[in-house]
Design a protein around this motif. Sequence first.
Motif, PDB file in Angstrom:
ATOM      1  N   MET A   1     139.386  78.700 111.967  1.00  0.00           N
ATOM      2  CA  MET A   1     139.877  79.917 112.594  1.00  0.00           C
ATOM      3  C   MET A   1     141.107  79.588 113.430  1.00  0.00           C
ATOM      4  O   MET A   1     141.097  78.655 114.218  1.00  0.00           O
ATOM      5  CB  MET A   1     138.763  80.528 113.449  1.00  0.00           C
ATOM      6  N   GLU A   2     142.121  80.371 113.287  1.00  0.00           N
ATOM      7  CA  GLU A   2     143.391  80.157 113.990  1.00  0.00           C
ATOM      8  C   GLU A   2     143.322  80.770 115.394  1.00  0.00           C
ATOM      9  O   GLU A   2     142.938  81.925 115.561  1.00  0.00           O
ATOM     10  CB  GLU A   2     144.523  80.808 113.185  1.00  0.00           C
ATOM     11  N   HIS A   3     143.681  79.979 116.406  1.00  0.00           N
ATOM     12  CA  HIS A   3     143.682  80.433 117.794  1.00  0.00           C
ATOM     13  C   HIS A   3     145.116  80.339 118.308  1.00  0.00           C
ATOM     14  O   HIS A   3     145.569  79.253 118.643  1.00  0.00           O
ATOM     15  CB  HIS A   3     142.791  79.567 118.679  1.00  0.00           C
ATOM     16  N   SER A   4     145.802  81.458 118.373  1.00  0.00           N
ATOM     17  CA  SER A   4     147.186  81.423 118.843  1.00  0.00           C
ATOM     18  C   SER A   4     147.210  81.271 120.368  1.00  0.00           C
ATOM     19  O   SER A   4     146.225  81.548 121.061  1.00  0.00           O
ATOM     20  CB  SER A   4     147.926  82.700 118.442  1.00  0.00           C
ATOM     21  N   GLN A 154     143.750  73.143 115.418  1.00  0.00           N
ATOM     22  CA  GLN A 154     143.329  74.217 116.322  1.00  0.00           C
ATOM     23  C   GLN A 154     141.956  73.954 116.949  1.00  0.00           C
ATOM     24  O   GLN A 154     141.783  74.137 118.141  1.00  0.00           O
ATOM     25  CB  GLN A 154     143.319  75.564 115.584  1.00  0.00           C
ATOM     26  N   GLU A 155     140.989  73.528 116.144  1.00  0.00           N
ATOM     27  CA  GLU A 155     139.645  73.297 116.674  1.00  0.00           C
ATOM     28  C   GLU A 155     139.642  72.188 117.713  1.00  0.00           C
ATOM     29  O   GLU A 155     138.931  72.255 118.708  1.00  0.00           O
ATOM     30  CB  GLU A 155     138.663  72.933 115.541  1.00  0.00           C
ATOM     31  N   ARG A 156     140.448  71.157 117.480  1.00  0.00           N
ATOM     32  CA  ARG A 156     140.523  70.043 118.426  1.00  0.00           C
ATOM     33  C   ARG A 156     141.240  70.457 119.707  1.00  0.00           C
ATOM     34  O   ARG A 156     140.853  70.026 120.796  1.00  0.00           O
ATOM     35  CB  ARG A 156     141.204  68.843 117.773  1.00  0.00           C
ATOM     36  N   LYS A 157     142.254  71.298 119.589  1.00  0.00           N
ATOM     37  CA  LYS A 157     142.938  71.820 120.780  1.00  0.00           C
ATOM     38  C   LYS A 157     141.968  72.640 121.630  1.00  0.00           C
ATOM     39  O   LYS A 157     141.941  72.509 122.848  1.00  0.00           O
ATOM     40  CB  LYS A 157     144.127  72.703 120.387  1.00  0.00           C
TER      41      LYS A 157
END
Length: 188
Positions: A1-4, A154-157
């Motif tokens: 899933m993309e988290h902007s 993204q998941e790691r961020k």
Amino acid sequence: MEHSYQDILSCIQAAVNDSELTSGEIPSIDLYIDQIINLLESAMSSNKRREEDKLLTKTMINNYSKEGLLKPIKGKKYSKEHIIQMLIIYELKQVLSIGDIKTVLDQYNKNESFDSEAFIGIYDQFLALKGFEREVAVNFSQQLLGQMPQNLQQERKLFLLILAFANLSKYMKRICETLIDTYLEKAD
């Protein structure tokens, strides 16, 4: 899933946009427990993480009274001052242990020069500081987001961001505990 960046910032802004009950919104007449619970639920229900969570229950109020967190109650009704004490306990228990909360409130409950008007004034000043803290939290969050490694997935961020916020929370809790341990007499 993309988290902007903007999605995460919107999430952060929503998290710090909690509802509160000002001293002016609290009736000056004494209230029964059920009336207090209804007042808090109607004014602050958006603060609950989950719909089924309770902000305050009869058991909580009775336990606060038994633990000496509230000033003694006369009869079965609670004053505006008692309600503000409950609101402060609600705020503090998000971070501190009941023992630490008792130590903090004992400084007020046992101090005869710290009257109801002074207590309500401190609560109003606290609410004003919360507004400032919301701004600081959002600004800090933007700075923290800017420090995130750009090459991470993204998941790691998101995982790193949660770790960083949890660590900041730990530091704030330790500051509170150090102030309590250094400057306040321990509760009985």
